[in-house]
Write an enzyme that holds these catalytic residues in place. Structure first.
Site, PDB file in Angstrom:
ATOM      1  N   CYS A  70       3.533   0.204  -9.290  1.00  0.00           N
ATOM      2  CA  CYS A  70       3.591  -1.136  -9.898  1.00  0.00           C
ATOM      3  C   CYS A  70       2.632  -2.078  -9.180  1.00  0.00           C
ATOM      4  O   CYS A  70       2.877  -2.468  -8.028  1.00  0.00           O
ATOM      5  CB  CYS A  70       5.027  -1.652  -9.853  1.00  0.00           C
ATOM      6  SG  CYS A  70       5.207  -3.396 -10.253  1.00  0.00           S
TER       7      CYS A  70
ATOM      8  N   CYS B 297       4.086  -5.412  -8.060  1.00  0.00           N
ATOM      9  CA  CYS B 297       4.996  -5.196  -6.916  1.00  0.00           C
ATOM     10  C   CYS B 297       4.205  -5.209  -5.616  1.00  0.00           C
ATOM     11  O   CYS B 297       4.638  -5.801  -4.611  1.00  0.00           O
ATOM     12  CB  CYS B 297       5.723  -3.865  -7.052  1.00  0.00           C
ATOM     13  SG  CYS B 297       6.828  -3.737  -8.463  1.00  0.00           S
TER      14      CYS B 297
END
Length: 269
Positions: free
Chosen positions: A30, A33
């Site tokens: 991600c 993230c």
């Protein structure tokens, strides 16, 4: 303190009873993230132990992510006193996260209305929860409190639960609103007329009767069992019912934690 979660119940739920815990649900693949993590870690260092940062990799701890309804990452939550207090999803600038932290860490604890009833509900003692709610003379003062009332009333008196619901606009959890509304109508017999009578429908109705008797575990178990036979059973009515039950219970409820894997297996096979 910054740490990787190994035991969610012990390291987050129990630990948050003595110190706020911010949980970062993330994954290595991600991109947002990876951009958010350094910001959270920097804020955790600046907090000087006022709160801890727990990092939970959803690829490694999928069951926890499912139980807590994580549907997109990064997903950041703050736990205080053993309960989730607030969350945000997606990449946020540092200033916005600081404001979010200040809002949640700076508020004084308020008296919790219907605390005994809510505690009993969270333990799965639904009949006792309803009786405690009936004894309490506190009245809802806003739509969010009306939603809590509807949740506590639903199984014993679905019509009254519908009556106390306020419009969902602006609610902290509109998904819970929709789940309670759907389940109330279902318990009142207003959503099954189009399903042709047969063995599967009779089993489903047995689950509804269990819910009316406040045997939520039996109702949930029957629904998941039917999904294992056919996840589109009843033209999606069974799936919507089981999903609504999980929303109604909440991700931390013992029954949600107990049956989340069976549900996930049923809908993903």
């Amino acid at each position: 303190m910054i740490f990787d979660v190994q035991d969610f119940q012990k390291e987050v739920i129990e630990r948050s009873k003595t110190k706020p815990i911010v949980v970062d649900f993330w994954a290595a693949w991600c991109g947002p993230c990876r951009m958010l993590s350094p910001i959270l870690e920097e804020l955790a260092e600046e907090a000087k132990e006022k709160w801890d940062l727990a990092k939970l990799n959803v690829d490694e701890w999928g069951e926890v992510a499912i139980a807590y309804g994580v549907s997109g990452i990064p997903d950041v939550r703050i736990f205080i006193g053993g309960e989730e207090k607030d969350r945000f999803v997606g990449l946020q600038p540092k200033a916005a996260i600081q404001s979010w932290l200040e809002k949640n860490l700076g508020q004084e604890k308020k008296k919790i209305k219907w605390k005994e009833a809510i505690d009993l509900f969270e333990q799965g003692r639904f009949h006792e929860s309803f009786l405690a709610f009936e004894r309490d003379q506190e009245k809802p003062e806003n739509p969010q409190e009306s939603l809590i009332c509807a949740r506590l009333l639903l199984l014993a008196n679905p019509q009254k639960a519908l009556d106390v619901l306020s419009p969902s606009a602006g609610l902290e959890d509109p998904t819970l609103f929709e789940a309670i509304k759907f389940l109330a109508l279902l318990l009142l017999g207003k959503s099954t007329d189009d399903w042709t009578d047969g063995k599967e429908k009779r089993e489903f109705m047995e689950g509804l009767e269990a819910l009316k008797k406040m045997d939520v575990e039996k109702g949930l178990s029957i629904g998941i069992g039917l999904l294992h036979q056919n996840k589109n059973m009843g033209e999606g009515l069974v799936l919507k019912t089981v999903r609504s039950l999980f929303h109604y219970l909440g991700p931390r409820h013992p029954l949600s934690l107990k049956y989340s894997r069976a549900f996930s297996t049923a809908v993903n096979i």
